[in-house]
Design an enzyme around this catalytic site. Structure first.
Site, PDB file in Angstrom:
ATOM      1  N   MET A  81       7.510 -21.668 -14.657  1.00  0.00           N
ATOM      2  CA  MET A  81       7.263 -22.322 -15.528  1.00  0.00           C
ATOM      3  C   MET A  81       8.238 -23.668 -15.046  1.00  0.00           C
ATOM      4  SD  MET A  81       7.609 -20.936 -19.704  1.00  0.00           S
ATOM      5  CE  MET A  81       6.574 -23.067 -20.430  1.00  0.00           C
ATOM      6  N   HIS A  82       7.492 -24.905 -15.381  1.00  0.00           N
ATOM      7  CA  HIS A  82       8.845 -26.374 -15.290  1.00  0.00           C
ATOM      8  C   HIS A  82       8.253 -27.147 -14.243  1.00  0.00           C
ATOM      9  CE1 HIS A  82      10.280 -24.889 -19.250  1.00  0.00           C
ATOM     10  NE2 HIS A  82      10.631 -23.884 -18.423  1.00  0.00           N
ATOM     11  N   ASP A 245       4.162 -18.761 -17.900  1.00  0.00           N
ATOM     12  CA  ASP A 245       4.355 -17.207 -17.284  1.00  0.00           C
ATOM     13  C   ASP A 245       4.864 -16.451 -18.737  1.00  0.00           C
ATOM     14  OD1 ASP A 245       7.071 -18.009 -17.567  1.00  0.00           O
ATOM     15  OD2 ASP A 245       6.912 -16.963 -14.982  1.00  0.00           O
TER      16      ASP A 245
END
Ligand code: ADP
Length: 513
Positions: A81-82, A245
């Site tokens: 992520m991110h 995820d």
């Protein structure tokens, strides 16, 4: 044979998984990526490496599974992520990022986090708008950092994509994302499951930077002829939204309905609970995000050094076990755990604080430090090992208690990750959580979760609940022992008193390093 493909773009590598339309896993394959840290605290990857890893892993898994390239019915994407990929508009066949992607564990954006909270009118208001406080890992502060420090890159940027959405663009030529991953940008109205246009405007960003945001099972595009050739598949295969995820792993483990949670003990530790409503922690200790289940949410907390603490003990204090394990062809962790069993619960007052890399949940504190407290001359190495395991478990329990305090009802906690291999640790978790714990037949995590989402999006199952009911079975259930649960509840209060007592000393300790 018709099949589904799940692809998970992790930090150390990309995993591809193939399952049939009944959810039976036929094969998996992985391909690794490099990570670079051009300055202390920075963490970057070249998105083009992700694309070559996706192509390699896909070709390998098709070969391993012995399936025909033209029988793929759907693709699901998951990923770290991110992360933030900055793109101009040069078409999906080239899609040269303007700079390396900034990753989830990049720590350069502390000043931008302060700026975001200020712009939102304070931390509380920000949490109310987007479900979470500003953390350095999230995407929004990364965009502000690039705008401030690399204005030329920012000027040319037409799209900012999350890792798996960059792969989607290369596969389909479509700019799209889905709610579970978009929730980690800090720019999504998590309650409404749509971009927070007000915050985006306040931050001076153009809404057109962000891709269309859909529910996780929705088809976002189809493989183009160019991408199909690169992947060794055929054109026209539908690609569904997929999931970040954690949310993808939750689908892969059946954490898709009220009452169930998951405790994952890998290097980090994650406690993840399904929520029917977007409940928020006003203190921002746990994250509230959209789940991959249509119209539902999740709450999760992340301990930075969970299994990582035991790994540290193994690497530095257990050379003899490492050597013995090699000789006997067993796992060094199994040898350590068999010694821990000899110590009493609570280790006669010895406690271990697992803050070896600072902490995130329940104490967002990069200065937090680990250690033992309560040592006496009576203590043995067995106590030291057991206290490490108990300290990690107390940290996981902290996250679980925060969620229960938010009104989330948790009836079963399913265990995953390396730590769930030990039967002793599984029972210890049941006792400390004071909630029944379980194992399932599902071991493939995020890549499996998005393969199931691809099946839902292309009609193999009606919805996610039906898919997980059909393919995921409970294989073990352990109940808490009432006496042990009572004891651990008491010991936990002693553990919880240590961090506040030591907090003010940590920065000084850190400054000596
Ligand atoms: P990663 O997050 O690195 O992908 P894993 O899910 O494989 O990790 O978990 C690794 C961690 O699991 C190790 O650091 C260790 O703490 C724990 N672990 C691995 N094997 C065992 C075992 N047999 N018994 C108990 N704990 C284990």
């Amino acid at each position: 044979m018709a099949y589904l493909l799940g692809v998970d773009i992790g930090t150390s590598g990309t995993k591809a998984l193939i399952c049939d339309l009944k959810g039976k896993v036929l094969a998996t394959a992985t391909s690794e990526h490099d990570i670079s840290s051009p300055q202390p605290g920075w963490s970057e990857q070249d998105p083009r490496q992700w694309w070559s890893a996706v192509c390699k892993a896909t070709k390998a898994v098709v070969k391993k599974a012995g399936v025909k390239p033209n029988a793929c019915k759907g693709i699901g994407l998951s990923g770290q992520m991110h992360g933030s990929v900055f793109l101009a508009d040069d078409g999906h066949e080239t899609a040269e990022p303007l700079r390396p992607a900034l990753l989830w564990n990049d720590q350069r954006t502390a000043a931008q986090c302060v700026e975001i909270e200020k712009t939102a009118g304070g931390r509380k208001k920000l949490i109310n708008m987007v479900g979470n406080p500003a953390l350095t890992g999230f995407q929004a502060p990364k965009i502000l950092w690039v705008r401030q420090h690399e204005p030329k890159v920012f000027e040319q940027t037409k799209h900012v994509l999350l890792p798996k959405d960059y792969i989607r663009y290369r596969m389909t030529g479509e700019y799209a994302t889905e709610v579970s991953d978009a929730a980690g940008t800090l720019l999504l109205d998590v309650k409404k499951r749509a971009w927070h246009k007000g915050l985006i405007r306040k931050l001076g960003l153009d809404a057109s930077l962000f891709a269309d945001c859909v529910e996780s099972h929705v088809v976002t595009g189809e493989l183009t002829p160019w991408a199909a050739k690169q992947l060794g598949l055929v054109q026209g295969v539908p690609v569904v939204g997929g999931a970040g995820d954690n949310a993808a792993g939750a689908v892969g483990n059946g954490i898709v309905k009220r009452g169930v949670a998951m405790a994952s003990l890998g290097t980090s530790g994650v406690v993840f609970a399904h929520a029917d409503e977007p409940v928020l922690d006003p203190q921002g200790r746990v994250h509230t995000m959209c789940s991959a289940v249509d119209g539902k949410w999740c709450v999760f907390g992340c301990m930075l050094s969970a299994g990582g603490s035991l790994q540290w003990f193994r690497n530095h204090m257990a050379k003899a076990e490492i050597a013995a394990a090699k000789r006997k062809k067993v796992d060094a962790y199994d040898l350590l755990l068999s010694e821990a069993v000899r110590a009493k619960a609570g280790c006669e007052g010895l406690m271990f604080l697992p803050y070896l890399t600072g902490e995130r949940c329940p104490h967002p504190d990069p200065m937090a430090r680990g250690g033992w407290i309560g040592l006496t001359a009576r203590h043995t190495r067995a106590d030291m090992i057991r206290s490490v395991i108990e300290g990690i478990t107390f940290g996981m329990t902290d996250a679980l208690r925060i969620m229960q305090g938010m009104g989330i009802n948790i009836k079963t906690v399913y265990l995953t990750g390396g730590g769930s291999r030990s039967a002793f640790w599984r029972q210890l978790q049941a006792d400390a959580y004071n909630v029944p714990v379980g194992l399932t037949n599902s071991t493939e995590g995020a890549a499996y979760g998005v393969a199931l989402l691809a099946g839902v999006g292309t009609g193999a199952w009606k919805n996610i609940a039906q898919a997980t009911r059909a393919v995921i079975d409970e294989t073990e259930r352990l109940k808490p022992d009432p006496g042990a649960a009572k004891f651990y509840a008491q010991a936990h209060t002693a553990y919880d008193a240590l961090y506040p007592a030591l907090r003010d000393n940590f920065p000084q300790l850190a400054s000596l390093a």
